[in-house]
Design a protein around this motif. Structure first.
Motif, PDB file in Angstrom:
ATOM      1  N   LEU A   1     -13.454   4.688 -14.020  1.00  0.00           N
ATOM      2  CA  LEU A   1     -14.213   4.407 -13.066  1.00  0.00           C
ATOM      3  C   LEU A   1     -14.392   3.124 -12.601  1.00  0.00           C
ATOM      4  O   LEU A   1     -14.304   2.736 -11.300  1.00  0.00           O
ATOM      5  CB  LEU A   1     -15.670   4.836 -13.506  1.00  0.00           C
ATOM      6  N   ASP A   2     -14.261   1.997 -13.564  1.00  0.00           N
ATOM      7  CA  ASP A   2     -14.378   0.569 -13.099  1.00  0.00           C
ATOM      8  C   ASP A   2     -13.072   0.267 -12.515  1.00  0.00           C
ATOM      9  O   ASP A   2     -13.329  -0.294 -11.341  1.00  0.00           O
ATOM     10  CB  ASP A   2     -14.276  -0.108 -14.381  1.00  0.00           C
ATOM     11  N   LYS A   3     -11.918   0.858 -12.856  1.00  0.00           N
ATOM     12  CA  LYS A   3     -10.537   0.517 -12.044  1.00  0.00           C
ATOM     13  C   LYS A   3     -10.499   1.177 -10.757  1.00  0.00           C
ATOM     14  O   LYS A   3      -9.998   0.435  -9.972  1.00  0.00           O
ATOM     15  CB  LYS A   3      -9.357   0.805 -12.924  1.00  0.00           C
TER      16      LYS A   3
ATOM     17  N   ALA B   1     -10.197  -0.601  -7.113  1.00  0.00           N
ATOM     18  CA  ALA B   1      -8.761  -0.176  -6.262  1.00  0.00           C
ATOM     19  C   ALA B   1      -9.241   0.391  -4.761  1.00  0.00           C
ATOM     20  O   ALA B   1      -8.205   0.826  -4.429  1.00  0.00           O
ATOM     21  CB  ALA B   1      -7.872   0.677  -7.141  1.00  0.00           C
ATOM     22  N   ASN B   2     -10.548   0.717  -4.924  1.00  0.00           N
ATOM     23  CA  ASN B   2     -10.874   1.388  -3.479  1.00  0.00           C
ATOM     24  C   ASN B   2     -10.390   2.961  -3.738  1.00  0.00           C
ATOM     25  O   ASN B   2     -10.234   3.532  -2.567  1.00  0.00           O
ATOM     26  CB  ASN B   2     -10.460   0.745  -2.160  1.00  0.00           C
TER      27      ASN B   2
ATOM     28  N   LEU C   1       0.797  -1.148  -0.100  1.00  0.00           N
ATOM     29  CA  LEU C   1      -0.006   0.043  -0.005  1.00  0.00           C
ATOM     30  C   LEU C   1       0.827   1.285  -0.033  1.00  0.00           C
ATOM     31  O   LEU C   1       1.966   1.407   0.475  1.00  0.00           O
ATOM     32  CB  LEU C   1      -0.844  -0.258   1.202  1.00  0.00           C
ATOM     33  N   ASN C   2       0.390   2.304  -0.702  1.00  0.00           N
ATOM     34  CA  ASN C   2       0.998   3.769  -0.662  1.00  0.00           C
ATOM     35  C   ASN C   2       0.442   4.306   0.571  1.00  0.00           C
ATOM     36  O   ASN C   2      -0.249   3.995   1.640  1.00  0.00           O
ATOM     37  CB  ASN C   2       0.840   4.213  -1.845  1.00  0.00           C
TER      38      ASN C   2
ATOM     39  N   GLN D   1      -0.251  -0.056  -4.493  1.00  0.00           N
ATOM     40  CA  GLN D   1       0.757   0.524  -5.235  1.00  0.00           C
ATOM     41  C   GLN D   1       0.470   0.293  -6.686  1.00  0.00           C
ATOM     42  O   GLN D   1       0.660   1.256  -7.661  1.00  0.00           O
ATOM     43  CB  GLN D   1       2.177   0.477  -4.891  1.00  0.00           C
ATOM     44  N   GLU D   2       0.322  -0.988  -7.004  1.00  0.00           N
ATOM     45  CA  GLU D   2       0.368  -1.488  -8.514  1.00  0.00           C
ATOM     46  C   GLU D   2      -0.940  -0.976  -9.107  1.00  0.00           C
ATOM     47  O   GLU D   2      -0.725  -0.615 -10.354  1.00  0.00           O
ATOM     48  CB  GLU D   2       0.273  -3.028  -8.501  1.00  0.00           C
ATOM     49  N   LYS D   3      -2.136  -0.932  -8.350  1.00  0.00           N
ATOM     50  CA  LYS D   3      -3.344  -0.806  -9.045  1.00  0.00           C
ATOM     51  C   LYS D   3      -3.395   0.966  -9.120  1.00  0.00           C
ATOM     52  O   LYS D   3      -3.889   1.469 -10.163  1.00  0.00           O
ATOM     53  CB  LYS D   3      -4.431  -0.804  -8.158  1.00  0.00           C
ATOM     54  N   THR D   4      -2.586   1.746  -8.270  1.00  0.00           N
ATOM     55  CA  THR D   4      -2.525   3.071  -8.341  1.00  0.00           C
ATOM     56  C   THR D   4      -1.532   3.467  -9.430  1.00  0.00           C
ATOM     57  O   THR D   4      -2.033   4.557 -10.223  1.00  0.00           O
ATOM     58  CB  THR D   4      -1.804   3.687  -6.947  1.00  0.00           C
TER      59      THR D   4
END
Length: 159
Positions: free
Chosen positions: A122-124, A128-129, A3-4, A10-13
């Motif tokens: 929006l979906d992603k 990713a919360n 997490l960042n 971090q990867e999804k961000t």
């Protein structure tokens, strides 16, 4: 999962920031289209459209800034050269558009492309919360859907 400092993966961000950069590039093309049609519009509807196009490019400029700042908030670097924008943009380029119908059609076509990118983000962002990006995309989508409806009404078309 790492997490960042925002509490996001971090990867999804990083993936979201890349998509936001694609949106940024496309918004810059849309913004420049609006400037061009604002400057070049001609005809009996000049006064109404000139003002409307200024309203739209002012809003687009604010959105460009918001997108870039969101990318920075997510820890990445926003694209910032015309070369980058041109390479990554799918929004149609309007060159020397001065006819009212063609100008309004350019807006509809541009917003339709932006909506595709925004819905993907929006979906992603939901997955990713990432409520900050999610909220931004929801707001953009709502406003742009309404603008498309209004522009298509002006063109005497249905959504």
């Amino acid at each position: 999962m790492k997490l960042n400092s925002l509490g996001l993966d971090q990867e999804k961000t990083k993936d979201l920031a890349n998509d936001l950069n694609m949106l940024l590039a496309n918004f810059q093309t849309y913004y420049q289209n609006l400037r061009g049609i604002h400057w070049n519009i001609k005809g009996k509807r000049f006064f109404d459209l000139h003002v409307k196009f200024e309203e739209l490019y002012t809003d687009a400029n604010l959105k460009v800034d918001a997108i870039a700042e969101r990318i920075l908030t997510l820890g990445e670097t926003p694209l910032h050269t015309f070369e980058d924008y041109t390479a990554h943009s799918k929004v149609p380029v309007g060159k020397n558009v001065s006819q009212d119908d063609l100008a309004v059609r350019l807006i509809v076509d541009s917003l339709s492309e932006l909506l595709k990118i925004e819905r993907k983000i929006l979906d992603k962002s939901d997955e990713a919360n990432d409520e900050g990006t999610n909220s931004m995309m929801s707001d953009f989508i709502t406003e742009q859907e309404k603008t498309i409806w209004m522009m298509k009404a002006w063109l005497s078309e249905t959504v």
